[in-house]
Design an enzyme around this catalytic site. Structure first.
Site, PDB file in Angstrom:
ATOM      1  N   PHE A 130       4.865  -8.884 -43.374  1.00  0.00           N
ATOM      2  CA  PHE A 130       3.990  -9.545 -44.344  1.00  0.00           C
ATOM      3  C   PHE A 130       2.555  -9.077 -44.076  1.00  0.00           C
ATOM      4  O   PHE A 130       2.082  -9.150 -42.938  1.00  0.00           O
ATOM      5  CB  PHE A 130       4.118 -11.058 -44.179  1.00  0.00           C
ATOM      6  CG  PHE A 130       3.511 -11.838 -45.301  1.00  0.00           C
ATOM      7  CD1 PHE A 130       4.270 -12.176 -46.413  1.00  0.00           C
ATOM      8  CD2 PHE A 130       2.195 -12.239 -45.254  1.00  0.00           C
ATOM      9  CE1 PHE A 130       3.702 -12.898 -47.464  1.00  0.00           C
ATOM     10  CE2 PHE A 130       1.628 -12.965 -46.296  1.00  0.00           C
ATOM     11  CZ  PHE A 130       2.384 -13.295 -47.399  1.00  0.00           C
ATOM     12  N   ASP A 206       6.695 -14.236 -35.758  1.00  0.00           N
ATOM     13  CA  ASP A 206       6.331 -14.987 -36.951  1.00  0.00           C
ATOM     14  C   ASP A 206       7.625 -15.556 -37.535  1.00  0.00           C
ATOM     15  O   ASP A 206       8.532 -14.802 -37.913  1.00  0.00           O
ATOM     16  CB  ASP A 206       5.625 -14.068 -37.952  1.00  0.00           C
ATOM     17  CG  ASP A 206       5.039 -14.842 -39.123  1.00  0.00           C
ATOM     18  OD1 ASP A 206       5.618 -15.894 -39.484  1.00  0.00           O
ATOM     19  OD2 ASP A 206       4.020 -14.409 -39.678  1.00  0.00           O
ATOM     20  N   ARG A 380      13.199 -11.609 -55.458  1.00  0.00           N
ATOM     21  CA  ARG A 380      13.569 -12.346 -54.255  1.00  0.00           C
ATOM     22  C   ARG A 380      14.176 -13.689 -54.640  1.00  0.00           C
ATOM     23  O   ARG A 380      13.544 -14.485 -55.336  1.00  0.00           O
ATOM     24  CB  ARG A 380      12.269 -12.602 -53.480  1.00  0.00           C
ATOM     25  CG  ARG A 380      12.364 -12.460 -52.011  1.00  0.00           C
ATOM     26  CD  ARG A 380      11.002 -12.399 -51.359  1.00  0.00           C
ATOM     27  NE  ARG A 380      10.027 -13.401 -51.798  1.00  0.00           N
ATOM     28  CZ  ARG A 380       9.094 -13.910 -50.990  1.00  0.00           C
ATOM     29  NH1 ARG A 380       9.034 -13.554 -49.731  1.00  0.00           N
ATOM     30  NH2 ARG A 380       8.220 -14.771 -51.449  1.00  0.00           N
TER      31      ARG A 380
HETATM   32  C1  LIG Z   1       4.162 -16.659 -45.888  1.00  0.00           C
HETATM   33  C2  LIG Z   1       3.806 -15.843 -44.713  1.00  0.00           C
HETATM   34  C3  LIG Z   1       2.539 -15.938 -44.128  1.00  0.00           C
HETATM   35  C4  LIG Z   1       1.488 -16.793 -44.780  1.00  0.00           C
HETATM   36  O1  LIG Z   1       0.340 -16.938 -44.024  1.00  0.00           O
HETATM   37  P1  LIG Z   1      -0.764 -17.997 -44.488  1.00  0.00           P
HETATM   38  O2  LIG Z   1      -1.805 -17.904 -43.476  1.00  0.00           O
HETATM   39  O3  LIG Z   1      -0.089 -19.323 -44.593  1.00  0.00           O
HETATM   40  O4  LIG Z   1      -1.245 -17.595 -45.856  1.00  0.00           O
HETATM   41  C5  LIG Z   1       2.299 -15.211 -42.980  1.00  0.00           C
HETATM   42  N1  LIG Z   1       3.249 -14.413 -42.441  1.00  0.00           N
HETATM   43  C6  LIG Z   1       4.463 -14.282 -43.003  1.00  0.00           C
HETATM   44  C7  LIG Z   1       5.487 -13.407 -42.374  1.00  0.00           C
HETATM   45  C8  LIG Z   1       4.771 -14.992 -44.159  1.00  0.00           C
HETATM   46  O5  LIG Z   1       5.968 -14.854 -44.729  1.00  0.00           O
END
Ligand SMILES: *Cc1c(COP(=O)(O)O)cnc(C)c1O
Length: 421
Positions: A130, A206, A380
């Site tokens: 992400f 994550d 998705r």
């Molecule tokens: C949804 C998501 C985020 C979102 O981060 P925010 O700080 O809440 O905007 C971060 N990392 C991953 C892998 C995600 O899927």
């Protein structure tokens, strides 16, 4: 024998988790397949919001920091969430955003490595991670370098299979998303962490698409650090604060850089000098958005009525059914499956690439089926075992087939892009 609607209804009839759907407010006429992006609303949230706003804030005012337990909410929610990710009480706090938490923990991990193995200058991640994870790492690297530290390198794998190759002895931190947001590919956390440790690297996970979606056992995997969202599978509400976990062996060794007063050992001593709190509280920063934070419990309370084992079983049944139905009903429509068919290698979503994926998703939404679209060309479909029905999988596939067969996606209104896709 082809699968039928009756087969799907039979699966619902013997689904032990079916009653949990009534814990959620879901609009009529909508098949919601985007709980991986924004979880549905727990019915309890409205009452809870009313209580927080009318009583705790309205009547209790400043007293509520003590009397309503506002101050201890990050730790209390962390303890409630812990069992979903294989953490112990006292190892998790709910606070800040996933992006910010990632920054704090990556900085803490790099500081630790700087002290014990300063020659390690590489952060390994995935190119398809992400983007915010990669952006936060780049921002931190730039920041450290601007202050005179030798440069770090962000080494990006094109596929998780490259892990053994990427993990050399120059790696300080392995920073991975457990379940990939595009493909739904799930990395073996214990295996990857063991490999990282063999090379003296720390692991930072994550769990945005894992917490509440798949069983996670951070302690069994001997992982080092983890972050994740509460607004996706945990149903905490739009933008609800994220969580972070630090293995007990690292909690007190180094600070995180956002050393605000909530991470101080005695915040109300109002001392000019910083003294870090012991334990997980040192990973807090400042005052929390209490109204949003309070909603997180409503989602977590529903998880207390079941187990991740039961949820995983239904999740895999839903994703398997969807893949089988799409194969049966939509063959020949230029859909390319990019999610692993091996259940051990996937999370709780199924993704297809279609040359006009964006327009097809808009056409689905217009028909009441809500998945989402991610570049490049990815449709998705998220399956949330707390509230998705097998029957809905059937109807979603039938509507997808109709849209592809009729070409009804190819209308100007379905090509128009809004800010959020
Ligand atoms: C949804 C998501 C985020 C979102 O981060 P925010 O700080 O809440 O905007 C971060 N990392 C991953 C892998 C995600 O899927």
């Amino acid at each position: 024998m082809p699968l039928t609607l009756a087969d799907c209804c039979a699966l619902d009839a013997r689904d032990a988790l079916a009653p949990l759907r009534h814990e959620f407010k879901l609009p009529d006429g909508v098949i919601y397949l985007d709980g991986n992006s924004l979880g549905a609303q727990p019915k309890a949230a409205l009452m809870r919001a009313q209580q927080v706003i009318c009583q705790e804030w309205g009547e209790g005012l400043i007293r509520s920091w003590n009397t309503a337990g506002w101050f201890a909410l990050p730790q209390k929610l962390g303890d409630q969430l812990a069992h979903l990710i294989g953490a112990k009480p006292g190892e998790v706090v709910v606070t800040d955003s996933t992006s910010v938490n990632l920054f704090k923990l990556l900085a803490a991990a790099l500081r630790k490595q700087q002290a014990i193995a300063p020659h390690k200058r590489v952060i390994v991640s995935e190119r398809r991670n992400f983007p915010t994870d990669l952006y936060m790492a780049q921002g931190l690297m730039d920041q450290l370098q601007a202050h005179g530290a030798p440069a770090y390198e962000l080494r990006l794998m094109d596929a998780p299979e490259e892990l053994a190759h990427a993990l050399q002895d120059d790696v300080a931190v392995l920073m991975l998303t457990h379940v990939n947001y595009q493909t739904g590919y799930m990395i073996d956390m214990a295996e990857a962490t063991a490999l990282a440790h063999q090379h003296g690297a720390l692991s930072l996970w994550d769990l945005a698409h894992s917490a509440g979606a798949v069983p996670v056992d951070l302690n069994a995997a001997q992982a080092d650090y983890a972050v994740g969202c509460t607004y996706k599978y945990l149903n905490g509400g739009p933008g609800s604060p994220a969580f972070l976990w630090v293995h007990a062996r690292h909690q007190d060794s180094f600070g995180q850089p956002l050393s605000g007063w909530w991470s101080h050992a005695q915040p109300f001593d109002m001392e000019p000098g910083y003294l870090p709190h012991q334990g997980i509280s040192r990973y807090l920063c400042g005052t929390q958005p209490i109204i949003a934070l309070s909603m997180v419990a409503c989602g977590l309370d529903i998880f207390d009525k079941t187990s991740m084992v039961a949820l995983r079983e239904k999740s895999l049944a839903l994703t398997t059914l969807f893949m089988e139905l799409v194969q049966q009903e939509c063959a020949g429509f230029a859909l390319t499956l990019i999610t692993p068919t091996d259940p051990a290698k996937r999370g709780s979503q199924v993704s297809y690439i279609h040359p006009h994926g964006f327009a097809v998703v808009q056409a689905l939404i217009a028909r009441g089926v809500i998945p989402d679209y991610r570049e490049p060309g990815i449709m998705r479909f998220g399956f949330t075992p707390l509230y998705t029905r097998f029957e809905e999988v059937w109807h979603a596939t039938a509507i997808l087939k109709d849209i592809l067969q009729s070409g009804s996606w190819d209308q100007p209104k379905f090509h128009q892009r809004d800010v959020v896709t």
